[in-house]
Enzyme design. Structure first.
Site, short mmCIF file in Angstrom:
data_model
loop_
_atom_site.label_atom_id
_atom_site.label_comp_id
_atom_site.label_asym_id
_atom_site.label_seq_id
_atom_site.Cartn_x
_atom_site.Cartn_y
_atom_site.Cartn_z
N CYS A 144 -4.62 2.25 -3.84
CA CYS A 144 -3.43 2.77 -3.15
C CYS A 144 -2.24 1.83 -3.31
CB CYS A 144 -3.68 3.02 -1.67
SG CYS A 144 -4.92 4.25 -1.34
N GLN A 191 -4.58 -5.17 6.64
CA GLN A 191 -5.50 -6.00 5.88
C GLN A 191 -5.60 -7.42 6.45
OE1 GLN A 191 -8.35 -5.70 3.61
NE2 GLN A 191 -6.89 -4.04 3.30
N LYS A 223 -10.83 -1.22 9.94
CA LYS A 223 -10.92 -2.38 9.04
C LYS A 223 -11.37 -3.63 9.79
CE LYS A 223 -8.14 -0.50 5.46
NZ LYS A 223 -6.91 -0.48 4.69
N ASP A 230 2.91 -4.45 8.08
CA ASP A 230 1.66 -3.71 7.96
C ASP A 230 0.53 -4.74 8.05
OD1 ASP A 230 -0.67 -2.66 6.90
OD2 ASP A 230 0.29 -1.73 5.17
N HIS A 242 0.88 -1.17 0.00
CA HIS A 242 0.00 0.00 0.00
C HIS A 242 0.92 1.23 0.00
CE1 HIS A 242 -2.88 2.88 1.78
NE2 HIS A 242 -3.85 2.00 1.53
#
Ligand SMILES: *Cc1c(COP(=O)(O)O)cnc(C)c1O
Length: 408
Positions: free
Chosen positions: A366, A205, A228, A202, A125
């Site tokens: 993104c 997600q 999220k 990260d 991202h």
């Protein structure tokens, strides 16, 4: 024990928004990878905060301030337990994943030197690319890319070749938001540690689908956004190993993050407050805790199993449409499907689906380097959550067929 089966019909009742209509049709919400919907339990936590104990934290002697502080710190402990951090002061409240990454990238400005190397995966991202490019501009460090194959899987052999004693940091997402690939992060972390490099994962997600254990992973930094995973926007967490959080300088200066201030010299507060300047999103932090309670009560095993079922069903059904290609075909995927139909712009498909009440995302998500890799302008992305159903997937497939008939 976590439940392994559950009833989406009952679960859907927790989400007031799922009852609404869009363009005269029942809402089919398939933009979960951008933000998830909010259950009543989390909405109630927000209303309760503002109705009953809204106050600033860590300062007041009065009862409301004490109550708000206790609830906020309890939320931090819920987050610590959820991600299995060794200590609650290793959990830093942030405004989201982007903030967490910038905090670490900024901190490394004084550690990274010209000629040092930073490795980024090819499927990041933008928020896990741009802060590091800015760090390279400040320091003269060099950014190198871990390549991927056509299925959207990182090439671990190439990764091993890129690692050397010049490598200072490696960053990679746990799950790609554009492709759904679940990356082999334990291997990535272990290999980086062999050359003495630190790793930031990260987890934005991954967090809605997979419960990460930061101690088992031995990861240096792990960051997520609450919005999220059934929580509100504007709040998230950064996990950092205590050793690293002690080394890194503060990101922002202000109230809350100091021990003592004079015009000659200021000393910083203990962890985690050193990284939490100013009044935080108190209500958001407490609601993040409520979101974790909600998801854990359903159980991540059940969530993952059901979402996998939705992924397989949608993949099979969508592939019956001639000319439809899916990007991101790894065996190891979460419930994200990025696709295009030959000869049609993704935006046009998205617009027609919207008229039918079906919310998908179109564009580069993104993650422009991924689109450049496949030489496409963007994709249509349908991302499923545990409150979605097969009937909704049928509506999507019919909608895509209709869009195709109209546009070709
Ligand atoms: C959503 C997302 C981000 C950015 O999260 P914010 O909440 O916008 O800060 C970063 N990385 C991945 C993989 C994401 O899915």
């Amino acid at each position: 024990m976590e439940k392994t089966t559950f009833d989406p019909k009952t679960i859907r009742k927790d989400f007031p928004i799922l009852k609404r209509e869009v363009n005269g049709k029942p809402l089919v919400y398939f933009d979960n990878a951008a933000t998830s919907q909010t259950p009543q339990q989390v909405i109630d936590a927000i209303v309760d905060y503002y109705s009953n104990y809204n106050a600033n934290i860590h300062r007041g002697v009065h009862a409301l301030s004490q109550e708000a502080t206790d609830r906020y710190e309890q939320a931090r402990i819920k987050i610590q337990k959820h991600f299995n951090a060794a200590a609650s002061h290793e959990i830093i409240f942030t405004s989201g994943t982007t903030h967490g990454i910038n905090l670490v990238a900024n901190g490394f400005s004084s550690i990274v030197k010209a000629g040092d190397e930073l490795l980024v995966s090819a499927m990041e991202h933008h928020s896990n690319i741009v802060p590091w490019q800015m760090l390279c501009e400040r320091t003269g460090a060099v950014l190198k890319v871990i390549p991927m194959n056509q299925d959207g899987e990182l090439l671990l052999g190439e990764y091993r070749k890129l690692l050397s004693d010049r490598t200072k940091l490696v960053f990679c997402n746990h799950v790609s938001n554009a492709l759904g690939t679940v990356n082999p992060i334990k291997t990535i972390i272990d290999e980086a540690h062999k050359v003495g490099a630190a790793v930031l994962i990260d987890g934005a997600q991954a967090a809605p689908h997979i419960k990460a254990d930061v101690q088992a992973l031995e990861v240096d930094f792990y960051t997520v956004s609450a919005h999220k995973m059934c929580g509100p926007t504007g709040v998230g967490m950064l996990y950092g190993k205590e050793e690293w959080l002690n080394i890194l300088p503060p990101y922002q200066g202000g109230g809350e993050m100091i021990a003592e201030v004079t015009f000659e010299k200021t000393t910083y507060a203990e962890l985690p407050h050193k990284f939490e300047a100013g009044t935080p999103n108190i209500c958001g932090g407490i609601a993040f805790g409520a979101a974790l309670d909600y998801m854990n009560a359903i159980g991540f095993d059940g969530i993952a199993a059901y979402e996998h079922e939705l992924l397989i069903y949608a993949t099979e059904r969508l592939l019956t449409i001639e000319g439809l290609r899916i990007y991101g075909t790894s065996e190891n995927k979460t419930s994200v499907i990025s696709f295009n139909i030959e000869g049609i712009h993704p935006y046009d498909i998205g617009s027609i689906l919207d008229k039918l009440g079906i919310a998908v995302r179109t564009g580069h998500h993104c993650a422009q380097p991924i689109m450049d890799f496949y030489k496409i302008p963007g994709t249509v992305r349908a991302s499923f959550s545990f409150y979605n159903t097969k009937a909704e997937i049928d509506a999507l497939v019919e909608g895509v067929k209709r869009a195709k008939a109209m546009l070709i």
